[in-house]
Enzyme design. Structure first.
Site, PDB file in Angstrom:
ATOM      1  N   LYS A 135       0.847  -1.180   0.000  1.00 40.22           N
ATOM      2  CA  LYS A 135       0.000   0.000   0.000  1.00 40.22           C
ATOM      3  C   LYS A 135       0.882   1.230   0.000  1.00 40.22           C
ATOM      4  CE  LYS A 135      -2.148   1.793   3.568  1.00 40.22           C
ATOM      5  NZ  LYS A 135      -1.699   3.163   3.363  1.00 40.22           N
ATOM      6  N   THR A 194      -7.162   9.191   8.107  1.00 41.72           N
ATOM      7  CA  THR A 194      -6.768   8.033   7.305  1.00 41.72           C
ATOM      8  C   THR A 194      -6.484   6.804   8.172  1.00 41.72           C
ATOM      9  OG1 THR A 194      -4.473   8.780   7.345  1.00 41.72           O
ATOM     10  CG2 THR A 194      -5.812   9.443   5.447  1.00 41.72           C
ATOM     11  N   GLY A 233      -6.744   3.362   9.571  1.00 39.41           N
ATOM     12  CA  GLY A 233      -7.360   2.117   9.128  1.00 39.41           C
ATOM     13  C   GLY A 233      -7.332   1.873   7.634  1.00 39.41           C
ATOM     14  N   THR A 234      -6.545   2.640   6.899  1.00 42.26           N
ATOM     15  CA  THR A 234      -6.550   2.475   5.438  1.00 42.26           C
ATOM     16  C   THR A 234      -6.047   1.101   5.010  1.00 42.26           C
ATOM     17  OG1 THR A 234      -4.409   3.598   5.302  1.00 42.26           O
ATOM     18  CG2 THR A 234      -6.378   4.930   4.890  1.00 42.26           C
ATOM     19  N   GLY A 235      -5.010   0.606   5.646  1.00 44.35           N
ATOM     20  CA  GLY A 235      -4.469  -0.709   5.264  1.00 44.35           C
ATOM     21  C   GLY A 235      -5.441  -1.840   5.558  1.00 44.35           C
ATOM     22  N   CYS A 236      -6.037  -1.795   6.729  1.00 42.45           N
ATOM     23  CA  CYS A 236      -7.020  -2.821   7.100  1.00 42.45           C
ATOM     24  C   CYS A 236      -8.249  -2.759   6.198  1.00 42.45           C
ATOM     25  CB  CYS A 236      -7.439  -2.640   8.553  1.00 42.45           C
ATOM     26  SG  CYS A 236      -6.114  -2.908   9.735  1.00 42.45           S
TER      27      CYS A 236
END
Length: 119
Positions: free
Chosen positions: A27, A59, A61-64
């Site tokens: 990411k 932003t 929690g973007t990866g989850c």
């Protein structure tokens, strides 16, 4: 270390493949550029996914969110390419609407329910 260039992202992805991973999605969004670019690579292909950068501090929690959305689209029968593309679009919209939330302190979460929760 966080990659600072696309070349560094590609080197990191290659290193993970060498450790035995069949595919890697890194990411992006950490560069100071007008787009947020993610890298998908496997032993047979490499593909970049790009979206406009959205200026917000919310932003968390973007990866989850991205990985969960990919898993959900794969479970619906989408190809890997289509699942990543759809998840990237979903995440971008969740970030775009994140400033509508007023949750906690510091960087807030993305707005997972932007399409159904109308204020």
């Amino acid at each position: 270390d966080v990659a600072k260039t696309r070349d560094e992202m590609e080197a990191q992805a290659s290193a993970l493949l060498e450790l035995g991973a069949q595919a890697v999605l890194l990411k992006g969004g950490h560069f100071d550029e007008p787009t947020a670019d993610d890298l998908y690579t496997s032993k047979i292909e490499k593909r970049w996914y790009s979206a406009p950068r959205i200026e917000t501090d919310n932003t968390h929690g973007t990866g989850c969110t991205l990985s969960s959305a990919i898993a959900a689209y794969l479970a619906q029968g989408h190809s890997m390419e289509d699942a990543i593309n759809a998840a990237k679009i979903y995440l971008s919209k969740a970030i775009e609407h994140a400033d509508q939330l007023n949750v906690g302190k510091g960087p807030g979460p993305v707005h997972h329910f932007f399409a159904t929760w109308k204020r």
